[in-house]
Design an enzyme around this catalytic site. Sequence first.
Site, PDB file in Angstrom:
ATOM      1  N   ASP A 283       0.850  -1.193   0.000  1.00 21.65           N
ATOM      2  CA  ASP A 283       0.000   0.000   0.000  1.00 21.65           C
ATOM      3  C   ASP A 283       0.888   1.247   0.000  1.00 21.65           C
ATOM      4  OD1 ASP A 283      -3.117   0.720   1.476  1.00 21.65           O
ATOM      5  OD2 ASP A 283      -1.602   2.227   1.047  1.00 21.65           O
TER       6      ASP A 283
ATOM      7  N   ASP B 135      -4.219   2.445  -4.925  1.00 19.06           N
ATOM      8  CA  ASP B 135      -2.829   2.456  -4.460  1.00 19.06           C
ATOM      9  C   ASP B 135      -2.461   1.245  -3.614  1.00 19.06           C
ATOM     10  OD1 ASP B 135      -4.152   3.008  -2.084  1.00 19.06           O
ATOM     11  OD2 ASP B 135      -2.567   4.330  -1.363  1.00 19.06           O
ATOM     12  N   GLU B 136      -3.193   0.149  -3.792  1.00 17.03           N
ATOM     13  CA  GLU B 136      -2.825  -1.037  -3.017  1.00 17.03           C
ATOM     14  C   GLU B 136      -3.107  -2.305  -3.813  1.00 17.03           C
ATOM     15  OE1 GLU B 136      -5.468  -2.010   0.351  1.00 17.03           O
ATOM     16  OE2 GLU B 136      -6.585  -0.215  -0.182  1.00 17.03           O
TER      17      GLU B 136
HETATM   18  N1  DCP Z   1      -8.986   8.639  -0.848  1.00 19.08           N
HETATM   19  C1  DCP Z   1     -10.041   9.519  -1.041  1.00 19.08           C
HETATM   20  N2  DCP Z   1     -11.041   9.601  -0.106  1.00 19.08           N
HETATM   21  C2  DCP Z   1     -11.000   8.798   0.998  1.00 19.08           C
HETATM   22  C3  DCP Z   1      -9.946   7.913   1.200  1.00 19.08           C
HETATM   23  C4  DCP Z   1      -8.926   7.857   0.250  1.00 19.08           C
HETATM   24  O1  DCP Z   1     -10.076  10.234  -2.051  1.00 19.08           O
HETATM   25  N3  DCP Z   1     -11.953   8.880   1.910  1.00 19.08           N
HETATM   26  C5  DCP Z   1      -7.878   8.621  -1.842  1.00 19.08           C
HETATM   27  C6  DCP Z   1      -6.757   9.514  -1.381  1.00 19.08           C
HETATM   28  C7  DCP Z   1      -5.700   8.588  -0.847  1.00 19.08           C
HETATM   29  C8  DCP Z   1      -5.925   7.349  -1.700  1.00 19.08           C
HETATM   30  O2  DCP Z   1      -7.325   7.317  -1.981  1.00 19.08           O
HETATM   31  O3  DCP Z   1      -4.387   9.106  -0.989  1.00 19.08           O
HETATM   32  C9  DCP Z   1      -5.507   6.070  -1.029  1.00 19.08           C
HETATM   33  O4  DCP Z   1      -6.256   5.874   0.168  1.00 19.08           O
HETATM   34  P1  DCP Z   1      -5.623   5.280   1.466  1.00 19.08           P
HETATM   35  O5  DCP Z   1      -6.738   4.912   2.379  1.00 19.08           O
HETATM   36  O6  DCP Z   1      -4.654   4.205   1.107  1.00 19.08           O
HETATM   37  O7  DCP Z   1      -4.881   6.507   2.164  1.00 19.08           O
HETATM   38  P2  DCP Z   1      -3.474   7.156   1.887  1.00 19.08           P
HETATM   39  O8  DCP Z   1      -2.715   6.449   0.830  1.00 19.08           O
HETATM   40  O9  DCP Z   1      -3.687   8.623   1.653  1.00 19.08           O
HETATM   41  O10 DCP Z   1      -2.759   7.025   3.298  1.00 19.08           O
HETATM   42  P3  DCP Z   1      -2.094   5.721   3.973  1.00 19.08           P
HETATM   43  O11 DCP Z   1      -0.641   6.029   4.064  1.00 19.08           O
HETATM   44  O12 DCP Z   1      -2.732   5.652   5.311  1.00 19.08           O
HETATM   45  O13 DCP Z   1      -2.410   4.536   3.097  1.00 19.08           O
HETATM   46 CA    CA Z   2      -2.431   4.175   0.842  1.00 20.68          CA
END
Ligand code: DCP
Ligand code: CA
Length: 389
Positions: free
Chosen positions: A9, A104-105
Amino acid sequence: MGRHIFHIDLDAFFVSVEQVLNPRLKGKPVIVGGDPERRGVVAAASYQARPFGIHAGMPLSKARRLCPQAIFIQANFSRYRQASHKFMAILADFSPCIEPLGIDEAYLDVTGCEGHYGSFRQMALAIKERVHKELGLTASVGLATCKVVAKVASDLCKPDGLLEIAPGEERHFLSPLPVAKLPGVGKKTGQVLQEMGVVTIGELASLPLSMVKKHFGQFGVVIHRYANGIDDREVEAPGESKSISKQVTFAQDTLERHFLEANLHHLCQQVSTELRSQDKQASCVTLKLRYADFRTITRQTTLKPASNISQIIFAIALQLLDKAIVQSRKPIRLIGVKVSGLCGKEKQLGMFDSQREKLEHLDKAIDQIRSKYGAASIKAGKGISELNC
Ligand code: DCP
Ligand code: CA
């Protein structure tokens, strides 16, 4: 032989992509979502913004109150899609058995692939290194014998982490963690478990199965197995997909019927084109809606006979959309369509055969034009009024 599964991820994905483009944003509290003066929610927050209590889904205005010095930037989805494609392509170089989960995962079944790297740990490090070198992004990787444990592990070691759970250690690893960390346990399930006095995953694992089943039915059996570190789900490569789905998030929440219909039409075209390219038919259509407050609903209908005809899938999805709009008049943030119950081509007998045949020919012609001149070369209309299905 036991399985070896990675869950990979990317960290603070949207923010990290922006930081690669503008290195001055690195190490700072950055929030992707838009202008805090306007309505909207946080899509992603950098790790420097998180100690202020900022998380995805929070209103931007609240995020600014919590962290006035944060830098707010507009989301740019085409950039993220591009980075996502590159990320998945890197993963595919390490194992052909890859299951992308979100943007992204992904899960990677790497059973038997470690030879070249010396160990699974070295292999995971090689993945992290390539992602960093080629995309400038950090990834967190969980290594385990099953999906659920790998996912919990990657979540726990964020950011830029690597956590390997040795075979046999699954239950022991999960046991002390809060039950909300277990995939599948959302707010509602968490609340019921709390009322039952369950705080940790280990406590859930120790409950008699009959008790969990009584409260949660078949879903209870699944989370009880997960809590015990048992998860037989395969890593499902897209080619073997049991479902196909497409969704779109809007820049602004909307209830505008024509706009929603046009987007739905486009999504149905995409899933049905994909179905036809796999020579599959779907027997179930699911509509997904996410409202401005992030509440997400799904509504589904069975398709009899199964079909891959764009107009039929669209007609069904549109009926579901109209019903949902009548039930809740809340602005919509995301709309998605999933087709599942995939099967090979059936002989379709029925009173609408000739009409279906015409629609099949139409789709075939559209597919041929698109494969020759590109997806944007032809757009099908939304004339569905005469379709009786
Ligand atoms: N995303 C979004 N709205 C949300 C959750 C996520 O638009 N409620 C988008 C933005 C994030 C991406 O999806 O960057 C990936 O979600 P993740 O839950 O994997 O969160 P992040 O990658 O931002 O953070 P982490 O490091 O916790 O994975
Ligand atoms: Ca992520």
